[in-house]
Motif scaffolding. Structure first.
Motif, PDB file in Angstrom:
ATOM      1  N   THR A 184       0.851  -1.201   0.000  1.00 26.10           N
ATOM      2  CA  THR A 184       0.000   0.000   0.000  1.00 26.10           C
ATOM      3  C   THR A 184       0.883   1.246   0.000  1.00 26.10           C
ATOM      4  O   THR A 184       0.612   2.207  -0.736  1.00 26.10           O
ATOM      5  CB  THR A 184      -0.926  -0.003   1.231  1.00 26.10           C
ATOM      6  OG1 THR A 184      -1.725  -1.182   1.191  1.00 26.10           O
ATOM      7  CG2 THR A 184      -1.837   1.220   1.239  1.00 26.10           C
ATOM      8  N   GLY A 185       1.940   1.217   0.813  1.00 31.53           N
ATOM      9  CA  GLY A 185       2.878   2.341   0.831  1.00 31.53           C
ATOM     10  C   GLY A 185       3.496   2.570  -0.540  1.00 31.53           C
ATOM     11  O   GLY A 185       3.575   3.703  -1.023  1.00 31.53           O
ATOM     12  N   VAL A 186       3.902   1.490  -1.183  1.00 25.75           N
ATOM     13  CA  VAL A 186       4.488   1.594  -2.524  1.00 25.75           C
ATOM     14  C   VAL A 186       3.474   2.205  -3.492  1.00 25.75           C
ATOM     15  O   VAL A 186       3.766   3.144  -4.243  1.00 25.75           O
ATOM     16  CB  VAL A 186       4.927   0.204  -3.044  1.00 25.75           C
ATOM     17  CG1 VAL A 186       5.312   0.271  -4.518  1.00 25.75           C
ATOM     18  CG2 VAL A 186       6.087  -0.339  -2.211  1.00 25.75           C
ATOM     19  N   LEU A 244      -8.700   3.362  -3.576  1.00 21.98           N
ATOM     20  CA  LEU A 244      -8.112   4.333  -2.647  1.00 21.98           C
ATOM     21  C   LEU A 244      -7.426   5.483  -3.388  1.00 21.98           C
ATOM     22  O   LEU A 244      -7.557   6.640  -2.996  1.00 21.98           O
ATOM     23  CB  LEU A 244      -7.123   3.623  -1.713  1.00 21.98           C
ATOM     24  CG  LEU A 244      -6.510   4.475  -0.601  1.00 21.98           C
ATOM     25  CD1 LEU A 244      -7.574   5.031   0.336  1.00 21.98           C
ATOM     26  CD2 LEU A 244      -5.495   3.665   0.196  1.00 21.98           C
ATOM     27  N   GLY A 253       7.276   1.102   2.926  1.00 25.57           N
ATOM     28  CA  GLY A 253       6.949   0.848   1.516  1.00 25.57           C
ATOM     29  C   GLY A 253       6.991   2.125   0.696  1.00 25.57           C
ATOM     30  O   GLY A 253       7.552   2.165  -0.400  1.00 25.57           O
ATOM     31  N   ALA A 254       6.379   3.190   1.242  1.00 25.38           N
ATOM     32  CA  ALA A 254       6.358   4.467   0.516  1.00 25.38           C
ATOM     33  C   ALA A 254       7.773   5.015   0.369  1.00 25.38           C
ATOM     34  O   ALA A 254       8.124   5.585  -0.666  1.00 25.38           O
ATOM     35  CB  ALA A 254       5.471   5.474   1.242  1.00 25.38           C
ATOM     36  N   LEU A 258      -3.611  12.754  -4.951  1.00 26.68           N
ATOM     37  CA  LEU A 258      -3.185  12.084  -6.184  1.00 26.68           C
ATOM     38  C   LEU A 258      -3.957  12.544  -7.420  1.00 26.68           C
ATOM     39  O   LEU A 258      -3.741  12.038  -8.514  1.00 26.68           O
ATOM     40  CB  LEU A 258      -3.314  10.565  -6.030  1.00 26.68           C
ATOM     41  CG  LEU A 258      -2.418   9.927  -4.958  1.00 26.68           C
ATOM     42  CD1 LEU A 258      -2.606   8.415  -4.938  1.00 26.68           C
ATOM     43  CD2 LEU A 258      -0.955  10.275  -5.171  1.00 26.68           C
ATOM     44  N   MET A 270       0.827   4.013  -2.883  1.00 30.23           N
ATOM     45  CA  MET A 270       0.487   5.399  -2.584  1.00 30.23           C
ATOM     46  C   MET A 270       1.606   6.337  -3.045  1.00 30.23           C
ATOM     47  O   MET A 270       1.360   7.440  -3.497  1.00 30.23           O
ATOM     48  CB  MET A 270       0.257   5.580  -1.075  1.00 30.23           C
ATOM     49  CG  MET A 270      -0.977   4.872  -0.538  1.00 30.23           C
ATOM     50  SD  MET A 270      -2.497   5.475  -1.288  1.00 30.23           S
ATOM     51  CE  MET A 270      -2.942   4.087  -2.320  1.00 30.23           C
ATOM     52  N   ALA A 271       2.834   5.876  -2.912  1.00 25.80           N
ATOM     53  CA  ALA A 271       3.969   6.711  -3.301  1.00 25.80           C
ATOM     54  C   ALA A 271       4.146   6.746  -4.819  1.00 25.80           C
ATOM     55  O   ALA A 271       4.625   7.724  -5.367  1.00 25.80           O
ATOM     56  CB  ALA A 271       5.252   6.198  -2.649  1.00 25.80           C
ATOM     57  N   ASN A 272       3.767   5.664  -5.475  1.00 23.46           N
ATOM     58  CA  ASN A 272       3.876   5.626  -6.939  1.00 23.46           C
ATOM     59  C   ASN A 272       2.672   4.873  -7.496  1.00 23.46           C
ATOM     60  O   ASN A 272       2.737   3.673  -7.765  1.00 23.46           O
ATOM     61  CB  ASN A 272       5.185   4.960  -7.369  1.00 23.46           C
ATOM     62  CG  ASN A 272       5.392   5.066  -8.870  1.00 23.46           C
ATOM     63  OD1 ASN A 272       4.454   5.422  -9.613  1.00 23.46           O
ATOM     64  ND2 ASN A 272       6.587   4.764  -9.323  1.00 23.46           N
ATOM     65  N   GLU A 332      -8.235   9.659  -3.149  1.00 26.31           N
ATOM     66  CA  GLU A 332      -7.185  10.387  -2.422  1.00 26.31           C
ATOM     67  C   GLU A 332      -6.905  11.705  -3.144  1.00 26.31           C
ATOM     68  O   GLU A 332      -6.341  11.712  -4.237  1.00 26.31           O
ATOM     69  CB  GLU A 332      -5.919   9.517  -2.360  1.00 26.31           C
ATOM     70  CG  GLU A 332      -4.700  10.205  -1.798  1.00 26.31           C
ATOM     71  CD  GLU A 332      -4.912  10.865  -0.451  1.00 26.31           C
ATOM     72  OE1 GLU A 332      -5.304  10.164   0.496  1.00 26.31           O
ATOM     73  OE2 GLU A 332      -4.704  12.095  -0.339  1.00 26.31           O
ATOM     74  N   ALA A 358       9.538   3.275  -2.349  1.00 30.31           N
ATOM     75  CA  ALA A 358       9.086   3.762  -3.658  1.00 30.31           C
ATOM     76  C   ALA A 358       9.643   5.149  -3.952  1.00 30.31           C
ATOM     77  O   ALA A 358       9.571   5.613  -5.077  1.00 30.31           O
ATOM     78  CB  ALA A 358       7.567   3.769  -3.729  1.00 30.31           C
ATOM     79  N   GLY A 359      10.184   5.829  -2.943  1.00 29.03           N
ATOM     80  CA  GLY A 359      10.915   7.064  -3.215  1.00 29.03           C
ATOM     81  C   GLY A 359      10.451   8.325  -2.512  1.00 29.03           C
ATOM     82  O   GLY A 359      11.076   9.365  -2.659  1.00 29.03           O
ATOM     83  N   THR A 360       9.350   8.276  -1.738  1.00 28.11           N
ATOM     84  CA  THR A 360       8.925   9.495  -1.054  1.00 28.11           C
ATOM     85  C   THR A 360       9.640   9.603   0.288  1.00 28.11           C
ATOM     86  O   THR A 360      10.007   8.599   0.888  1.00 28.11           O
ATOM     87  CB  THR A 360       7.421   9.505  -0.748  1.00 28.11           C
ATOM     88  OG1 THR A 360       7.131   8.418   0.130  1.00 28.11           O
ATOM     89  CG2 THR A 360       6.598   9.391  -1.997  1.00 28.11           C
ATOM     90  N   MET A 382       0.357  13.153   1.500  1.00 26.85           N
ATOM     91  CA  MET A 382      -0.680  12.158   1.733  1.00 26.85           C
ATOM     92  C   MET A 382      -0.640  11.738   3.199  1.00 26.85           C
ATOM     93  O   MET A 382       0.410  11.391   3.723  1.00 26.85           O
ATOM     94  CB  MET A 382      -0.495  10.933   0.848  1.00 26.85           C
ATOM     95  CG  MET A 382      -1.714  10.019   0.963  1.00 26.85           C
ATOM     96  SD  MET A 382      -1.524   8.444   0.153  1.00 26.85           S
ATOM     97  CE  MET A 382      -1.389   8.950  -1.542  1.00 26.85           C
ATOM     98  N   LEU A 437       3.709  10.617  -6.218  1.00 30.17           N
ATOM     99  CA  LEU A 437       4.332  11.384  -5.139  1.00 30.17           C
ATOM    100  C   LEU A 437       5.844  11.261  -5.161  1.00 30.17           C
ATOM    101  O   LEU A 437       6.565  12.216  -4.901  1.00 30.17           O
ATOM    102  CB  LEU A 437       3.835  10.856  -3.772  1.00 30.17           C
ATOM    103  CG  LEU A 437       2.452  11.224  -3.303  1.00 30.17           C
ATOM    104  CD1 LEU A 437       2.170  10.527  -1.974  1.00 30.17           C
ATOM    105  CD2 LEU A 437       2.301  12.729  -3.149  1.00 30.17           C
ATOM    106  N   SER A 438       6.318  10.060  -5.488  1.00 31.11           N
ATOM    107  CA  SER A 438       7.752   9.802  -5.366  1.00 31.11           C
ATOM    108  C   SER A 438       8.570  10.578  -6.390  1.00 31.11           C
ATOM    109  O   SER A 438       9.783  10.687  -6.243  1.00 31.11           O
ATOM    110  CB  SER A 438       8.039   8.308  -5.479  1.00 31.11           C
ATOM    111  OG  SER A 438       7.498   7.806  -6.672  1.00 31.11           O
ATOM    112  N   MET A 472       3.703   0.729   5.999  1.00 32.00           N
ATOM    113  CA  MET A 472       3.316   1.639   4.913  1.00 32.00           C
ATOM    114  C   MET A 472       4.379   2.698   4.674  1.00 32.00           C
ATOM    115  O   MET A 472       4.705   3.006   3.530  1.00 32.00           O
ATOM    116  CB  MET A 472       1.987   2.315   5.243  1.00 32.00           C
ATOM    117  CG  MET A 472       0.828   1.671   4.527  1.00 32.00           C
ATOM    118  SD  MET A 472      -0.678   2.586   4.812  1.00 32.00           S
ATOM    119  CE  MET A 472      -1.816   1.205   4.872  1.00 32.00           C
TER     120      MET A 472
END
Lengths: 294, 592
Positions: free
Chosen positions: A81-83, A261, B259-260, A268, A85-87, A265, B263-265, B243, A274-275, B256
């Motif tokens: 989910t983190g991945v 999601l 993970g984020a 987004l 959300m970030a990309n 959001e 991914a680079g944030t 976010m 985001l990344s 989370m």
């Protein structure tokens, strides 16, 4: 993001290492099915992230040529989910076992379904803990004798399909790893589906589960698509998913439409992943914050 | 003793739900707009209605980083407050209260009693009206012009309509006039500090610091006393493109953000010890996968649920040992609110450069305390350095994620880029991410990878400032503290020196990596070293001993849930100089 200019095959998604699974393990079929599905969908390796937890099946990201994370036991879904959300332009495929996803990770399973995060979750369900050499899992049948239940399991197993539907997942399927063509097709549908999709895959452990074997499933499996089944009818889907006797259904039980999601959001809506965004605050934003403190 | 020419402290007490926050906030705004400094500490309990809330606000023309030693004015919103605290109020002080419902007790120590007949003054049945009447009387006693209070009330209530403004200004006027006719104001009126200041809490400062440092992903599970970070982030998220996710539990939160971050944030979360316990496995995961990510732990009194609304410095060893295995993580304990703000950008630059997890160790005292700050000191555009981060695709092959280098740092590529496909694994892995944990464990490769990750920490010390000795080098007493006690110890050291005990002090902020050599250089020359901590067992004393072999002469420890007041330290040092004890535990006079 799928690029059609280059036609890749399943072989192009072969990872650096060869699987260390036991000969005959159901997980080979799942790996092949995923590789086939993403190739047929026209993806390139860098467009996909495969995320797993811990367990035999969670070794899969090492065997596939995509971005990958091999994370903690039970934590693949929040990590993924983190991945995502970030990309959110990445296609995130989550893999793992029944203990990982329905046991130690059960809380995240519930909430990821509720959020309808756009992830494709492939659970290799062998109804046993294999890597720890054979104890019951949350999907083990009542009566099953294992090293932790020498006198037979007394606990009711979880039903992943009905649980997923009840918790709000919008694509819920079941498959058998011995039927790669069928599984690969379902994975393609699941990846294309926008929202949380889960495929519970019977992936027999040939070493520690001598009850739920390849033969066990071959004798019982009936495909939902071979009879009339309305995939928008969640009640009937649940009734059919409850059967685990002479007939065990595979196929897509339920597909619904609900914003995912990422869709709801606000951050987004514009600006890309985001990344890849610029860091730091604008002058006006910073000024507004400071004056709000005075 | 204060450090300025004006040093005034007031307290407002009542039960939860009586609306103490509003007069506290209005007064704070009046004070900072006048250019005066303030430090507030709110003592409260884990209850939504009832209990006893006690807000202390200290005001000065000099910077104040603690709530001080004395009270000049007490505003009672209920009888309980009068009963508990009247005995603290001696000659020259004032007690403001609603005389309709509150009576002074028998413990009269000489305070001037300023009873307000609220019903007669207001003709209102709104029970919150006593707060406005009381606040107006407080403003009169302090020498604040009514027009200033009127402006603040207007600003505060205008969003709720003119009627609300009129009602509040009306009853405030009545209270102010009644006070003018019946009570004697304090002789010293607050000076005009000139430049208006801002007010913030430590939680707000850390959230803002994160935003300024480029945090784009924030996740949390609510937990006192860290929830303020979530609230600031949630309120500002949309404007700032951050976010914010409220997640099912702290395990989900931590994973989370990891993970984020992968991914680079730039990713952040905040919690307190209990939630942090659930996050710890992910800290090891971030270390193994070499992912830069930051965790805030706002300490409260433990163990377990403990005293959720009270402060303590009890989680140092929890952070040192967070997650299984033998690895390093950055741990930093900011000294004050502004330092907490600045630390965020510094930490994110370090985690990006060294690709490792970091823990910011705050506590209830600075996280929930509210402090004045010169807005020009808040740098909302700090330097952002992401280290060796690959952000553009490549058509060459052969990228090795965990390449063995002299520095231990391997260039990190953002997932999604063509040409950099790689795996991040929590299993031990080779430099090209191949697992060396299952099928073929390889002792030589394992050793190389352990050393690679450890090597990164050889260099971090060079990037961070060592602690500095403040005060005369040849002082008789050296006070050593860490984290939030900075402002309290500073004032105690000044008081001791004024009392003839020459005192210097060393406040330590960076726990890991630790400036062992620099600290030993200083402490080996000290005549008498006393370590001050908000805990029972001397967590920092033990840690410093383990890192340096240094044992202090004495200790001052407080573990009753309440923060130190400067005189607690002064008394503790004097007791030790007199030879009464080598471990002093101060008595908490204000019980809430």
């Amino acid at each position: 993001m799928a690029t059609t200019a280059i036609n890749l095959t399943a072989r192009d998604f072969k990872g650096k290492s060869d699987p260390d699974w036991c000969p005959g393990c159901g997980d080979f079929g799942v790996l092949n099915s995923i590789q086939r599905a993403v190739a047929e969908l026209g993806f390139r390796p860098h467009e996909i992230m495969t995320v797993s937890g811990i367990g035999c099946s969670s070794n899969l990201p090492g065997y596939i040529n995509t971005y990958g994370m091999h994370t903690l036991h039970g934590r693949s879904l929040p990590m993924a989910t983190g991945v995502k959300m970030a990309n959110h332009e990445m296609n995130v495929i989550v893999v793992g076992g029944d203990g990982d996803g329905y046991g130690i990770g059960g809380n995240h399973f519930t909430h990821t379904a509720r959020r309808n995060t756009d992830l494709t979750y492939v659970v290799m369900n062998n109804q046993i803990y294999g890597l720890t050499t054979g104890q019951i899992s949350p999907t083990s049948s009542i009566g099953m004798a294992t090293k932790s239940t020498p006198f037979g399991n007394v606990e009711q197993p979880i039903n992943p399909v009905t649980s997923a539907i009840m918790n709000g997942a919008t694509f819920v399927a079941r498959a058998y790893s011995g039927d790669v063509r069928h599984l690969s097709g379902i994975i393609q549908q699941a990846v294309r589906h926008k929202g949380f999709s889960i495929i519970d895959v019977f992936s027999p452990c040939v070493t520690f589960n001598l009850n739920n074997t390849h033969d066990f499933f071959k004798e019982r499996i009936k495909k939902l698509e071979d009879e009339e089944h309305n995939i928008s009818d969640w009640k009937t889907a649940c009734e059919k998913a409850m059967l685990f006797g002479d007939t065990i259904y595979t196929g897509v039980f339920y597909e619904g439409e609900r914003p995912s999601l990422e869709d709801v959001e606000p951050v987004l809506k514009t600006g890309g992943p985001l990344s890849f965004r610029e860091l730091g605050l604008g002058k006006d934003e910073a000024h507004k914050i400071i004056t709000g403190m005075m | 003793m204060g450090l300025g020419t004006y040093d005034f402290a007031l307290a407002i007490g009542g039960e939860a739900g009586q609306g103490i926050a509003t007069p506290g906030d209005i007064l704070a705004r009046i004070i900072v707009r006048r250019g005066l400094h303030l430090s507030t500490y709110n003592a409260y309990q884990s209850i939504v209605r009832g209990g006893h809330i006690f807000l202390t606000m200290r005001i000065s023309d000099a910077e104040v980083e603690n709530h001080g030693d004395k009270l000049d004015l007490l505003m009672c919103l209920n009888q309980d407050t009068m009963d508990r605290h009247q005995r603290l109020m001696g000659p020259g002080t004032r007690i403001v209260y609603n005389s309709d419902s509150i009576s002074p007790g028998t413990e009269d120590m000489g305070a001037e009693l300023c009873g307000l007949p609220v019903a007669e003054l207001t003709q209102s049945r709104n029970r919150l009206v006593q707060n406005t009447v009381g606040m107006a009387a407080v403003a009169f006693l302090m020498g604040i012009d009514f027009s200033v209070l009127e402006d603040s009330l207007t600003l505060r209530f205008q969003r709720r309509g003119q009627e609300m403004v009129d009602e509040n200004v009306g009853v405030a006027k009545a209270g102010y006039e009644y006070a003018r006719e019946h009570f004697k104001p304090f002789e010293q009126i607050p000076p005009d500090g000139g430049k208006p200041l801002a007010v913030w809490s430590g939680n707000e400062a850390m959230a803002m610091g994160g935003a300024a440092a480029g945090v784009k992903f924030y996740a949390a599970y609510p937990m006192s006393p860290a929830t303020g970070v979530l609230h600031w982030m949630a309120a500002n998220a949309r404007n700032l493109g951050i976010m914010v996710r409220q997640v099912e539990d702290e395990i989900g939160v931590a994973n989370m953000v990891v993970g984020a971050a992968q991914a680079g944030t730039r990713s952040l979360c905040a919690t307190s010890g209990g939630g942090f316990a659930l996050m710890t496995e992910s800290i090891g995961a971030a270390a193994m996968m070499e992912i830069p990510v930051a965790f805030i732990n706002v300490m409260r009194a433990g163990p377990s649920t403990g005293v959720p609304t009270k402060t303590e410095q009890g989680d140092l060893w929890q952070c040192l040992g967070a997650s299984q295995g033998d690895f390093e993580r950055i741990i930093v304990a900011p000294s004050n609110c502004l330092d907490a703000f600045n630390t965020m950008a510094e930490v994110f630059n370090l985690t990006d450069k060294y690709q490792c997890p970091a823990i910011i160790l705050s506590d209830l005292y600075i996280s929930e305390g509210r402090f004045s700050v010169d807005p020009d000191k808040i740098d909302m555009h700090p330097n952002i350095d992401r280290g060796e981060l690959i952000t553009k695709p490549s058509d060459t092959e052969g990228y090795i994620r965990y390449k063995l280098t002299d520095s231990g740092i391997s260039p990190r590529a953002l997932p999604g880029l063509e040409g950099y496909v790689h795996l991040a694994a929590t299993d031990e892995h080779d430099e090209d991410s191949t697992l060396i944990s299952d099928e073929f464990t390889n002792p030589h490769k394992r050793r190389a990878m352990v050393e690679k990750r450890a090597r990164k920490f050889d260099n971090i010390l060079k990037d961070i400032a060592p602690p500095l000795l403040e005060g005369p080098v040849d002082a008789d007493v050296t006070l050593v503290g860490w984290g939030s006690t900075d402002g309290i110890i500073n004032e105690a050291a000044a008081a001791l020196t004024a009392d003839g005990i020459s005192t210097n002090r060393l406040q330590i902020k960076w726990m890991v990596p630790f400036h062992g050599e620099e600290i030993m250089d200083i402490l080996s020359k000290a005549k008498r070293t006393i370590i001050i901590e908000n805990n029972f067992s001397g967590q920092f004393a033990r840690y410093m001993r383990s890192e340096t072999g240094f044992s202090a002469t004495g200790h001052i420890r407080k573990y009753d849930g309440e923060p130190f007041m400067p005189h607690h330290i002064v008394d503790g040092v004097k007791a030790q100089v007199n030879g009464d004890t080598d471990k002093y535990v101060p008595y908490q006079e204000i019980t809430v």
